[in-house]
Scaffold this motif. Structure first.
Motif, mmCIF file in Angstrom:
data_model
loop_
_atom_site.group_PDB
_atom_site.id
_atom_site.type_symbol
_atom_site.label_atom_id
_atom_site.label_comp_id
_atom_site.label_asym_id
_atom_site.label_seq_id
_atom_site.Cartn_x
_atom_site.Cartn_y
_atom_site.Cartn_z
ATOM 1 N N LEU A 1 -0.718 6.613 -4.573
ATOM 2 C CA LEU A 1 -1.768 6.299 -3.616
ATOM 3 C C LEU A 1 -2.481 5.036 -4.081
ATOM 4 C CD1 LEU A 1 -3.316 7.343 -1.107
ATOM 5 C CD2 LEU A 1 -4.811 8.561 -2.671
ATOM 6 N N GLN B 1 -3.354 0.499 -3.446
ATOM 7 C CA GLN B 1 -2.858 -0.810 -3.044
ATOM 8 C C GLN B 1 -2.601 -1.675 -4.268
ATOM 9 O OE1 GLN B 1 -5.806 -2.557 -0.451
ATOM 10 N NE2 GLN B 1 -4.828 -1.705 1.365
ATOM 11 N N LYS C 1 0.791 5.431 0.442
ATOM 12 C CA LYS C 1 -0.056 6.444 1.085
ATOM 13 C C LYS C 1 0.373 7.864 0.742
ATOM 14 C CE LYS C 1 -0.929 3.396 4.996
ATOM 15 N NZ LYS C 1 -0.709 3.163 6.424
ATOM 16 N N GLU D 1 0.842 -1.196 0.000
ATOM 17 C CA GLU D 1 0.000 0.000 0.000
ATOM 18 C C GLU D 1 0.873 1.241 0.000
ATOM 19 O OE1 GLU D 1 -3.853 1.580 2.382
ATOM 20 O OE2 GLU D 1 -2.149 1.012 3.631
#
Length: 78
Positions: free
Chosen positions: A32, A34, A27, A25
């Motif tokens: 941004l 997964q 962030k 993932e």
């Protein structure tokens, strides 16, 4: 498409873990999202294809287990 290799080591059994579910993932603001889930093979290795790069959080069987630079390679101990 970049790929990252995640090896999952089970310290309770002293071996690499087959069939563990691996998800990466990102962030960041630019990166941004997964990766798709990938199961480890019989040698405890998952090859994860992804479009994002940079620092990713590594999830093993749904549990946050650390971070890694992507693309790249890491070993996670569970």
């Amino acid at each position: 498409m970049p790929t990252s290799i995640v090896k999952v080591y089970n310290s309770n059994y002293g071996r690499y873990e087959p069939r563990a579910r691996v998800v990466l993932e990102w962030k960041g603001i630019v990166n941004l999202g997964q990766s798709s889930p990938v199961q480890t093979d019989g040698n405890g290795q998952a090859v994860v294809s992804h479009s994002s790069t940079g620092t990713a959080t590594v999830y093993i069987n749904g549990k946050e287990m650390g971070t890694m630079r992507t693309p790249g390679e890491t070993t996670i101990t569970i």
